[in-house]
Design an enzyme around this catalytic site. Structure first.
Site, mmCIF file in Angstrom:
data_model
loop_
_atom_site.group_PDB
_atom_site.id
_atom_site.type_symbol
_atom_site.label_atom_id
_atom_site.label_comp_id
_atom_site.label_asym_id
_atom_site.label_seq_id
_atom_site.Cartn_x
_atom_site.Cartn_y
_atom_site.Cartn_z
ATOM 1 C CG ASN A 49 -2.127 -0.804 1.099
ATOM 2 O OD1 ASN A 49 -2.450 -1.421 0.096
ATOM 3 N ND2 ASN A 49 -2.936 -0.927 2.069
ATOM 4 C CE1 TYR A 114 -8.956 -19.930 6.299
ATOM 5 C CE2 TYR A 114 -9.069 -17.753 6.077
ATOM 6 C CZ TYR A 114 -9.170 -18.608 6.111
ATOM 7 O OH TYR A 114 -10.748 -19.160 7.184
ATOM 8 C CB ALA A 238 0.245 13.075 13.187
ATOM 9 N N GLY A 264 -3.695 3.947 8.210
ATOM 10 C CA GLY A 264 -2.567 4.348 8.794
ATOM 11 C C GLY A 264 -1.597 4.110 7.456
ATOM 12 C CG ASP A 265 -0.981 0.419 5.489
ATOM 13 O OD1 ASP A 265 -0.214 0.340 6.609
ATOM 14 O OD2 ASP A 265 -1.638 -0.090 5.055
#
Length: 306
Positions: A49, A114, A238, A264-265
């Protein structure tokens, strides 16, 4: 056995290299997994990302990982190539590409991984050498990667050293994933790695869950050795701590949230782009907020191609 595949040879050295797993994401259309008849396929990977969004901002970026020699791996490569991401990828004939399922709920989504035994979980020490990283300005990874396997943990440990030997900064996003390891192991290892980073990102909420630190100042006290620590506090704002300088706080803009996953990415990508461009700290924090806002208002981890 493995064989390597990369993007077409380029004379341009990536400014940023992101290291970590990308999985195929399966999201049911309009119903929970247990009842869905149709689903949408996409990508799920914190590091990919970031690489995609840094590349979209016009900075050469690479994603380094491993994928199976299966159609899922091909799908991931085909999704990333048009985004201009340079692919430093090994293909594994003996291990599969990981898969993540999203199960929509009334208030939030649940995810099912998975990925145990996946091709990416078989990354090992020396995956990227200092020679391969020569000329790279920033190497970025997250706390997800060392949680994938013992060999990935060892790889990340060496990666910090190899990046520094190559002259690159190390960027580390704590990115705690509760499903991957115990709270005790995560709290210890994520703090240790964040303290080794030149740039570290952490969410205030995950820091409180991991370390019992309730405020940005308490988080900085727990992570005193990171060269630059960015504490993200959701829709509040932030705070950046760098050396002995006074902390810098920038409030978050108000946005109508469609889907929080991937924000967040996006924040890390915006901040790192501004870092590459030599921006002042307040501008870097604002760039992170702007990138996160773009993702918060769409149902995707990264903005779709135009």
């Amino acid at each position: 056995m493995t064989n390597a595949t990369t993007s077409p040879a380029s004379s341009v050295v990536p400014e940023l290299v992101c290291v970590g797993e990308c999985m195929l994401l399966v999201t049911p259309d309009g119903a929970p997994l247990s009842a869905a008849a149709h689903a949408t396929l996409g990508l799920a990977g914190a590091e990919s990302n970031v690489a995609a969004q840094v590349a979209a901002a016009g900075h050469p970026a690479a994603w380094a990982s491993r994928l199976g020699t299966d159609p899922l791996g091909e799908r991931i490569l085909d999704e990333l190539r048009p985004r201009g991401v340079e692919l430093w990828v090994e293909r594994d004939k003996e291990a599969p590409t990981g898969v993540m399922f999203k199960d929509p709920g009334a208030e939030s989504s649940t995810v099912y991984y998975y990925r145990r035994g996946s091709a990416a979980s078989r990354m090992d020490v020396g995956f990227l050498s200092p020679e391969r990283l020569a000329g790279v300005r920033i190497v970025h990874t997250t706390g997800i990667t060392p949680a994938l396997s013992a060999s990935c943990a060892a790889m990340v440990e060496r990666l910090f050293d190899d990046a520094h030997e190559a002259g690159a900064l190390v960027s580390f996003d704590v990115n705690d994933r509760r499903a991957l390891w115990s709270l005790e192991d995560a709290a210890r290892e994520l703090a240790r790695l964040a303290n080794r980073a030149d740039i570290a990102f952490v969410g205030r909420d995950e820091a409180e869950r991991l370390w019992g630190t309730a405020t940005p100042a308490e988080i900085r006290a727990h992570i005193p050795d990171a060269g630059l620590l960015v504490v993200k506090d959701g829709d509040v704002g932030a705070t950046a701590f760098e050396g002995s300088a006074e902390p810098v706080f920038v409030p978050a803009p108000r946005v109508e949230v469609v889907e929080p996953v991937g924000a967040g990415d996006a924040y890390a990508s915006g901040f790192l782009v501004a870092t590459l461009e030599g921006a002042e700290m307040a501008e870097r924090l604002s760039a992170g907020h702007a990138a996160a806002a773009r993702v918060l208002t769409i149902p995707h981890d990264i903005p779709p191609l135009a």
